[in-house]
Design a protein around this motif. Structure first.
Motif, mmCIF file in Angstrom:
data_model
loop_
_atom_site.group_PDB
_atom_site.id
_atom_site.type_symbol
_atom_site.label_atom_id
_atom_site.label_comp_id
_atom_site.label_asym_id
_atom_site.label_seq_id
_atom_site.Cartn_x
_atom_site.Cartn_y
_atom_site.Cartn_z
ATOM 1 N N ALA A 89 0.845 -1.194 0.000
ATOM 2 C CA ALA A 89 0.000 0.000 0.000
ATOM 3 C C ALA A 89 0.885 1.250 0.000
ATOM 4 O O ALA A 89 1.997 1.243 0.536
ATOM 5 N N ALA A 90 0.388 2.295 -0.585
ATOM 6 C CA ALA A 90 1.114 3.566 -0.589
ATOM 7 C C ALA A 90 1.158 4.136 0.830
ATOM 8 O O ALA A 90 0.295 3.841 1.662
ATOM 9 N N GLU A 91 2.143 4.937 1.123
ATOM 10 C CA GLU A 91 2.245 5.614 2.416
ATOM 11 C C GLU A 91 0.941 6.377 2.659
ATOM 12 O O GLU A 91 0.512 7.182 1.833
ATOM 13 N N GLY A 137 -1.931 5.103 2.509
ATOM 14 C CA GLY A 137 -2.991 4.502 1.716
ATOM 15 C C GLY A 137 -3.590 3.267 2.359
ATOM 16 O O GLY A 137 -4.062 2.366 1.684
ATOM 17 N N TRP A 138 -3.573 3.227 3.656
ATOM 18 C CA TRP A 138 -4.023 2.073 4.415
ATOM 19 C C TRP A 138 -4.861 2.617 5.549
ATOM 20 O O TRP A 138 -4.369 3.411 6.351
ATOM 21 N N ALA A 185 -6.140 7.040 8.274
ATOM 22 C CA ALA A 185 -5.256 6.648 7.184
ATOM 23 C C ALA A 185 -3.882 6.407 7.784
ATOM 24 O O ALA A 185 -3.258 7.327 8.310
#
Length: 144
Positions: free
Chosen positions: A116-118, A120-121, A127
């Motif tokens: 997952a993107a920084e 993006g979780w 987040a």
């Protein structure tokens, strides 16, 4: 916490194997991440989704009902190093092959590792990025 998705034809795994598949895959992912003794935070939040599809929904150019399996593991940023990636792909392939009961299944098992993107979780309205995961880990360690 990682998320695991397994996509396979309905008849590829025994009908009562979803729990075993989910549990074994979850523990393999946590081992690859370096979690030696998973606690409630890991075990309650690492989810495995077993997507059983009609045999005709799994296609290759060679077959209208292919016996391929796709396992996608989504992890937070930076939790799997290269050795962890290699270990995880090997273990997932072994688990899928064993539970399917077909020794040739390894050659038809695809494992996709997605980071997952920084930031993006997210869970519980937050987040998560490295800062939030560090705070969560510190909180869990303090609770021990």
């Amino acid at each position: 916490m990682p998320m695991i998705d397994v996509y396979a034809a309905t008849d590829l795994f025994p009908s009562d194997s979803d729990r075993r598949l989910g549990e074994e895959l979850t523990l393999a992912v946590l081992r690859a991440e370096g979690v030696e003794k998973p606690g409630p935070l890991h075990l309650n939040n690492t989810a495995a989704y077993i997507h059983r599809m009609q045999a005709s929904a799994v296609q290759t150019a060679a077959s209208a009902s292919a016996k391929t399996v796709r396992v996608q593991v989504i992890t937070p940023p930076g939790v799997l190093n290269r050795d962890g990636q290699k270990q995880l792909v090997k273990e997932i392939t072994e688990i899928v092959t064993k539970i399917s009961g077909d020794p040739s299944q390894a050659s038809r098992t695809w494992v996709l590792l997605t980071e997952a993107a920084e930031g993006g979780w997210g869970i519980a309205g937050t987040a998560f990025g490295k800062e939030e995961f560090a705070a969560l880990a510190a909180k869990a360690a303090a609770a021990k």
